[in-house]
Design an enzyme around this catalytic site. Structure first.
Site, PDB file in Angstrom:
ATOM      1  N   ASP A 351     -30.563  13.859  -3.793  1.00  0.00           N
ATOM      2  CA  ASP A 351     -29.585  13.013  -3.122  1.00  0.00           C
ATOM      3  C   ASP A 351     -29.838  12.970  -1.610  1.00  0.00           C
ATOM      4  O   ASP A 351     -29.199  12.224  -0.887  1.00  0.00           O
ATOM      5  CB  ASP A 351     -28.175  13.550  -3.400  1.00  0.00           C
ATOM      6  CG  ASP A 351     -27.118  12.447  -3.266  1.00  0.00           C
ATOM      7  OD1 ASP A 351     -27.457  11.282  -3.545  1.00  0.00           O
ATOM      8  OD2 ASP A 351     -25.992  12.766  -2.874  1.00  0.00           O
ATOM      9  N   HIS A 471     -19.476   8.899   0.640  1.00  0.00           N
ATOM     10  CA  HIS A 471     -20.664   8.119   0.302  1.00  0.00           C
ATOM     11  C   HIS A 471     -20.306   6.807  -0.376  1.00  0.00           C
ATOM     12  O   HIS A 471     -19.397   6.758  -1.202  1.00  0.00           O
ATOM     13  CB  HIS A 471     -21.576   8.919  -0.628  1.00  0.00           C
ATOM     14  CG  HIS A 471     -22.228  10.070   0.074  1.00  0.00           C
ATOM     15  ND1 HIS A 471     -23.030  10.967  -0.567  1.00  0.00           N
ATOM     16  CD2 HIS A 471     -22.192  10.452   1.374  1.00  0.00           C
ATOM     17  CE1 HIS A 471     -23.464  11.857   0.311  1.00  0.00           C
ATOM     18  NE2 HIS A 471     -22.963  11.573   1.487  1.00  0.00           N
ATOM     19  N   ASP A 473     -21.834   5.336  -2.654  1.00  0.00           N
ATOM     20  CA  ASP A 473     -22.056   5.326  -4.107  1.00  0.00           C
ATOM     21  C   ASP A 473     -20.868   5.914  -4.875  1.00  0.00           C
ATOM     22  O   ASP A 473     -20.873   5.948  -6.096  1.00  0.00           O
ATOM     23  CB  ASP A 473     -23.369   6.033  -4.487  1.00  0.00           C
ATOM     24  CG  ASP A 473     -23.362   7.518  -4.129  1.00  0.00           C
ATOM     25  OD1 ASP A 473     -22.306   8.045  -3.715  1.00  0.00           O
ATOM     26  OD2 ASP A 473     -24.429   8.150  -4.257  1.00  0.00           O
ATOM     27  N   CYS A 623     -25.507  11.092  -7.988  1.00  0.00           N
ATOM     28  CA  CYS A 623     -25.878  12.095  -6.989  1.00  0.00           C
ATOM     29  C   CYS A 623     -26.813  13.141  -7.584  1.00  0.00           C
ATOM     30  O   CYS A 623     -27.561  13.799  -6.869  1.00  0.00           O
ATOM     31  CB  CYS A 623     -24.653  12.815  -6.444  1.00  0.00           C
ATOM     32  SG  CYS A 623     -23.340  11.717  -5.936  1.00  0.00           S
TER      33      CYS A 623
END
Ligand SMILES: [Ca+2]
Ligand SMILES: [Ca+2]
Ligand SMILES: [Ca+2]
Length: 641
Positions: A351, A471, A473, A623
């Site tokens: 990650d 993050h 994501d 991740c």
């Protein structure tokens, strides 16, 4: 553009000049005339074209010397030659000066010429081959009809036992390494030797010396030696003139990616220098220039086909690993496991990096961008994980404190989009940051500036600091629609649950959780609006995936149940965090709902249990994995940023 130069004549003497093909020589007959001269005539050898230019009007001169012209300050001569000389000083122009009509000349001036050809050549038309004297080689333009050569940063390691990337020293250890470099050819043609006092020099500017390196191969057929001639601490190199038709081959490597202080353009020059007198510097009489652009780092979006999936092997993630392996087996990409001796107990290694590539017409290779989050990572595990065929680049802040936002779980890249008529054929990079007005933590400036400077995937800033980890994501991803040139944006959403059949009334009956999630939904909506605007998406392009967050002690959000949007996308195969939602007729109602959204598009959902391996450490499947993907087929130099 024709390059021009002036040569001074002198009555009663012989002046030597080297003429470079493609240029024009000017000479001033008036100031070179003896006292009392009123007219002049001209004789010249066949290889020279001579024109008398009077008040801007040119008249070509025949060789016989019969015609007379009046001497005047507005009368000059223009000389050019079409062929390289076979002998030094073999061509000449003679000027005869007269006092009056019909008399013999009172004096003469002679110009002895040696014509040579000099051309510094590169692949300026971007077809993978060095062509001859491309007229546009000195400049650089974008687009399908653009011209100008391209350099790769030589940031891979072709010799695996060396500790650092190839571009970090002034040496070449293998032929393979030369293939990463762009070829440059110096072509010369002329007599066996030049008149005394001329020198050919290759050079770069001081400001380019940390951006480009040039090598020369000595003895290309026996016992090769690679010689570093330009780059760090080497601003110029004298080239031996060999006579006849000669082609000297050079290899050029890029040393640095474009960044805030570097546009990406570098130039290399060749000059012919002329000696005047002892103690006087040589003066350039001809210069040829080539310009390269250093290829940008390009990030690969989810919709590109996967090549390799990277995953860490930990003491506690056997089941997770097994499920990822099962998923990868459904695709035709390979799985690469980072074992504990490499990851040293860090489950986030994959990650910390972002996969991308660099490309030039002659070559391309994958390059990872290493996040500055943890300085230790860059020396050992990542490079072990990747092996020698990868390029590597990182950015380190000089003064700023590095935060979690600097980890690259915090970067995504969109599929190609067109926004208000402007095409982004390589997509746009999405960077998570703090709220624009809050002045809180945000992604390190050096990384943002780096991404901006690549120019080809114009970044968009999203607001991700409402999340504990922060993050992008954690709330969005893109999926391809199999068989179509389309994609969908998947977004974590609370509305995704309540508006449809599924409600988790039981959970939301908790008053404070319900309020918190109304706030989180606003944060999501803020980003949704940015994404719609900056990527020109409509509601039809967005699919809401049910999510629920809870507030931590810093009033930031962490996933309440495994956050399904944090998935791995391998073509049509999706590896989705298993949400462990309420069971309806022995099936998880969340899984059923997500399947009903995605399977009609041709996507296949595999739910992966990541609770103990990642979820409890505030990450999910995305991740815990990373994917190297095929490059775009679209060539970056065909776009106009
Ligand atoms: Ca070419
Ligand atoms: Ca090297
Ligand atoms: Ca290399």
């Amino acid at each position: 553009m024709v390059r021009e130069r002036t040569v001074r004549l002198l009555y009663g003497s012989r002046v030597e000049a080297v003429y470079v093909l493609g240029t024009q020589l000017w000479t001033d007959v008036y100031s070179a005339a003896p006292a009392g001269a009123k007219t002049f005539s001209l004789k010249h050898s066949e290889g020279v074209k001579v024109e008398v230019v009077r008040d801007g009007e040119a008249e070509e001169v025949v060789t016989n010397g019969k015609q007379r012209w009046a001497l005047s300050p507005s009368t000059t001569l223009r000389l050019s030659m079409a062929q390289a000389s076979t002998e030094a000083s073999s061509d000449k122009v003679t000027v005869s000066y007269y006092e009056e009509e019909g008399s013999a000349p009172i004096d003469q001036a002679g110009l002895f010429l040696t014509a040579i050809e000099i051309s510094l050549d590169v692949d300026a038309d971007r077809d993978g081959e060095v062509e001859k004297n491309n007229p546009k080689k000195a400049s650089w333009t974008w687009g399908p009809d653009g011209q100008g050569a391209i350099l790769l940063v030589n940031c891979d390691r072709d010799t695996p036992w060396l500790p650092t990337e190839d571009c970090n020293d002034e040496k070449v250890y293998s032929k393979e390494d030369l293939k990463d470099m762009s070829q440059m050819i110096l072509r010369t043609k002329g007599p066996d030797r030049l008149p005394a006092g001329y020198e050919i020099v290759l050079y770069i500017s001081m400001s380019d010396s940390d951006k480009v390196g040039v090598f020369y191969v000595e003895n290309p057929f026996f016992g090769q030696r690679y010689i570093h001639i330009l780059g760090r601490q080497k601003l110029f190199h004298v080239v031996k003139y060999t006579g006849g038709s000669a082609e000297l081959l050079f290899f050029v490597e890029g040393l640095r990616f474009p960044d805030e202080s570097f546009s990406g353009l570098v130039s290399i020059h060749v000059s012919l220098l002329e000696y005047m007198a002892e103690g006087i510097p040589l003066t350039p009489i001809f210069t040829d220039t080539v310009t390269f652009r250093i290829a940008p780092w390009i990030m690969t979006p989810n919709i590109l086909p996967p090549v390799t999936v990277f995953v860490c092997c930990m003491k506690d993630n056997y089941l997770f690993l097994k499920e990822v392996k099962n998923l990868v087996e459904k695709t035709n990409c390979e799985l690469k496991v980072c074992f504990q001796y490499m990851n040293r107990g860090d489950r986030w290694i994959q990650d910390e990096i972002e996969f991308g590539y660099i490309e030039a017409p002659h070559k391309g290779f994958p390059v990872v961008l290493d996040s500055p989050r943890d300085g230790n990572l860059k020396d050992f595990p990542i490079k072990q994980l990747l092996g020698p065929d990868f390029g590597y680049v990182t950015r380190e802040p000089l003064f700023e404190k590095v935060t979690s936002l600097d980890s690259f779980g915090n970067l995504e890249v969109s599929p190609p989009v067109t926004v208000n008529g402007k095409a982004y054929p390589l997509g746009r990079i999405l960077i998570g940051s703090s709220f624009p007005l809050s002045g809180g933590r945000r992604m390190t400036k050096v990384v943002r500036d780096f991404l901006q400077a690549q120019q080809v995937q114009a970044p968009v800033e999203l607001y991700s600091d409402w999340l504990t980890v922060g993050h992008v994501d954690e709330f969005m991803t893109f999926v391809p629609i199999p068989g179509k040139k389309e994609f969908r944006l998947l977004m974590a959403s609370l509305g995704g649950m309540s508006g449809k059949r599924i409600t988790i009334n039981k959970i939301l009956s908790n008053e404070s959780l319900s309020q918190e999630n109304q706030y989180f939904q606003r944060c999501l909506d803020w980003n949704r609006d940015i994404l719609k605007k900056e990527l020109a998406l409509t509601e039809r392009d967005i699919i809401d995936l049910p999510a629920l967050f809870k507030m931590d002690e810093d009033r930031q959000a962490r996933a309440f149940f495994p956050n399904m949007v944090n998935m791995i996308v391998l073509d049509k195969e999706l590896g989705i965090p298993k949400p462990f939602g309420p069971q309806v007729e022995e099936e998880c109602c969340l899984e059923t709902h997500v399947r009903s959204l995605l399977e009609p598009l041709g996507l296949a959902c595999t739910f992966i249990d990541d609770i103990s391996a990642y979820h409890k450490f505030l990450g999910e499947v995305h991740c815990g994995t990373n994917v190297r993907r095929k490059p775009f087929t679209f060539k970056w130099w065909h776009m106009v940023p």
